[in-house]
Enzyme design. Structure first.
Site, PDB file in Angstrom:
ATOM      1  CB  CYS A 199      -0.901  -0.063   1.233  1.00 38.46           C
ATOM      2  SG  CYS A 199      -1.905   1.381   1.414  1.00 38.46           S
ATOM      3  CB  THR A 209      -0.496   7.184  -5.446  1.00 34.31           C
ATOM      4  OG1 THR A 209       0.273   8.344  -5.118  1.00 34.31           O
ATOM      5  CG2 THR A 209      -1.440   7.524  -6.598  1.00 34.31           C
ATOM      6  CG  ASN A 210      -2.122   3.623  -7.527  1.00 35.76           C
ATOM      7  OD1 ASN A 210      -3.322   3.860  -7.588  1.00 35.76           O
ATOM      8  ND2 ASN A 210      -1.245   4.163  -8.359  1.00 35.76           N
ATOM      9  CB  THR A 211      -3.606  -0.363  -2.222  1.00 38.50           C
ATOM     10  OG1 THR A 211      -3.631   0.806  -1.412  1.00 38.50           O
ATOM     11  CG2 THR A 211      -3.383  -1.586  -1.341  1.00 38.50           C
ATOM     12  CB  VAL A 212       0.055  -3.317  -5.784  1.00 39.14           C
ATOM     13  CG1 VAL A 212       0.146  -4.436  -6.805  1.00 39.14           C
ATOM     14  CG2 VAL A 212       0.282  -1.969  -6.458  1.00 39.14           C
ATOM     15  N   GLY A 255      10.378   3.980   6.023  1.00 41.11           N
ATOM     16  CA  GLY A 255       9.190   3.530   5.306  1.00 41.11           C
ATOM     17  C   GLY A 255       9.278   2.029   5.040  1.00 41.11           C
ATOM     18  CG  ASP A 276       7.933   2.451   0.782  1.00 36.49           C
ATOM     19  OD1 ASP A 276       8.199   2.758   1.965  1.00 36.49           O
ATOM     20  OD2 ASP A 276       7.955   3.282  -0.151  1.00 36.49           O
ATOM     21  CG  ASP A 326       9.652   2.414  -5.318  1.00 35.88           C
ATOM     22  OD1 ASP A 326       8.863   2.874  -6.170  1.00 35.88           O
ATOM     23  OD2 ASP A 326       9.322   1.528  -4.517  1.00 35.88           O
TER      24      ASP A 326
END
Ligand SMILES: Nc1ncnc2c1ncn2[C@@H]1O[C@H](COP(=O)(O)OP(=O)(O)O)[C@@H](O)[C@H]1O
Ligand SMILES: CC(C)(COP(=O)(O)O)[C@@H](O)C(=O)NCCC(=O)O
Ligand SMILES: [K+]
Length: 259
Positions: free
Chosen positions: A7, A10-13, A107, A109, A129
């Site tokens: 997540c 902007t977007n959640t995959v 973070g 990510d 990224d």
């Protein structure tokens, strides 16, 4: 199957991993007010449209938006009958060290990118990224995350231009035909595209000089291939690096629990 959730701001995959490959990947706009039931309706209709019958038995979550965790936890327990692993929480073990200032909350990510990239490419890396923010994650020889750089994301920069200047329209980033724009849109595209190439090259050069050992540069995120068209920025491009990192972390935690 493992449901891996990445997540971003902007977007959640969502990706389904069967232990050997990703069976399917779906993307939705990140919205912290979305409930567990809403996630499930969306996921189950996508699964049934692809005739995916195998059930989810494990969930792993990496999120840069802390507020989504509650509802994703409810999704896991209510619909998949499992307790999710949440990257960055104390009960989620990482196979690499994190060497940053005490008290820094890196973070998740970026930690996942570090794990995924070290697993695939070995040590001494820069992972770039392109997300809401563009992050540079520096991976040491032994796979440790040792810091990096956070820059404003490409679309954020374009949006800021549009928001702050009355005469500048909202545009999408593309590679302009020439540097000297002959109209407003071409001028803006040139500024963002070539400006960003410069940003990436300069930051990588300075990271390399400071690190002092040869480093590989890995690009990830939807916009990475676009910038690679303008100049050779990356040694490798890997769209599913974050998802790969999530599968490595999931396996690592299972091995640990089994010991
Ligand atoms: N292939 C692509 N082409 C153009 N824009 C993209 C592409 N992939 C992502 N974007 C845009 O890049 C920005 C960051 O998206 P994403 O990588 O999903 O960010 P995050 O991980 O922070 O949620 C968004 O504005 C998104 O619309
Ligand atoms: C830098 C980020 C905002 C990038 O998020 P993203 O573009 O993936 O949505 C995220 O990694 C974050 O919130 N980091 C916390 C601070 C840090 O990593 O040091
Ligand atoms: K990012």
């Amino acid at each position: 199957m493992l449901l891996a959730i990445d997540c971003g701001n902007t977007n959640t995959v969502f990706s389904l991993w069967n232990g050997e490959s990703f069976v399917s990947t779906w993307r939705m706009a990140t919205n912290p007010t979305r409930t567990a039931d809403e996630y499930f309706v969306w996921l189950s209709s996508l699964m049934s449209s692809q005739r995916l019958t195998a059930s989810v038995s494990e969930v792993i979550i990496s999120t840069t938006v802390p507020r989504v965790v509650f509802n994703l936890r409810v999704l896991s327990s209510r619909y998949f009958d499992c307790r999710p692993l949440v990257v960055g929480r104390p009960d989620c073990l990482l196979p690499v060290d994190v060497r940053v200032d005490a008290g820094t909350k890196v973070g998740p990510d970026r930690l996942v990118n570090t794990v995924g990239a070290f697993d695939l490419y070995g040590g001494d890396l820069v992972v770039v990224d392109f997300g809401t923010a563009t992050t540079f994650d520096v991976v040491d020889m032994d796979g440790a995350y040792i810091g990096g750089v956070i820059s404003p994301g490409v679309n954020l920069s374009l949006e800021a231009l549009h928001q702050a200047a009355a005469a500048l329209p909202h545009i999408d980033v593309t590679m302009p035909g020439q540097v000297i724009g002959k109209n407003t849109v071409d001028c803006m595209q040139s500024g963002v595209f070539w400006g960003y190439i410069g940003l990436v090259k300069e930051i990588i050069a300075r990271i390399r000089a400071e690190h002092g050992r040869p480093m590989k540069v890995i690009g990830t995120g939807g916009l990475a291939p676009l910038f690679q068209q303008g100049d050779v920025l990356f040694d490798e491009f890997d769209e599913s690096l974050t998802m790969h990192g999530l599968t490595v972390i999931s396996n690592y935690n299972k091995e640990f629990a089994g010991q």
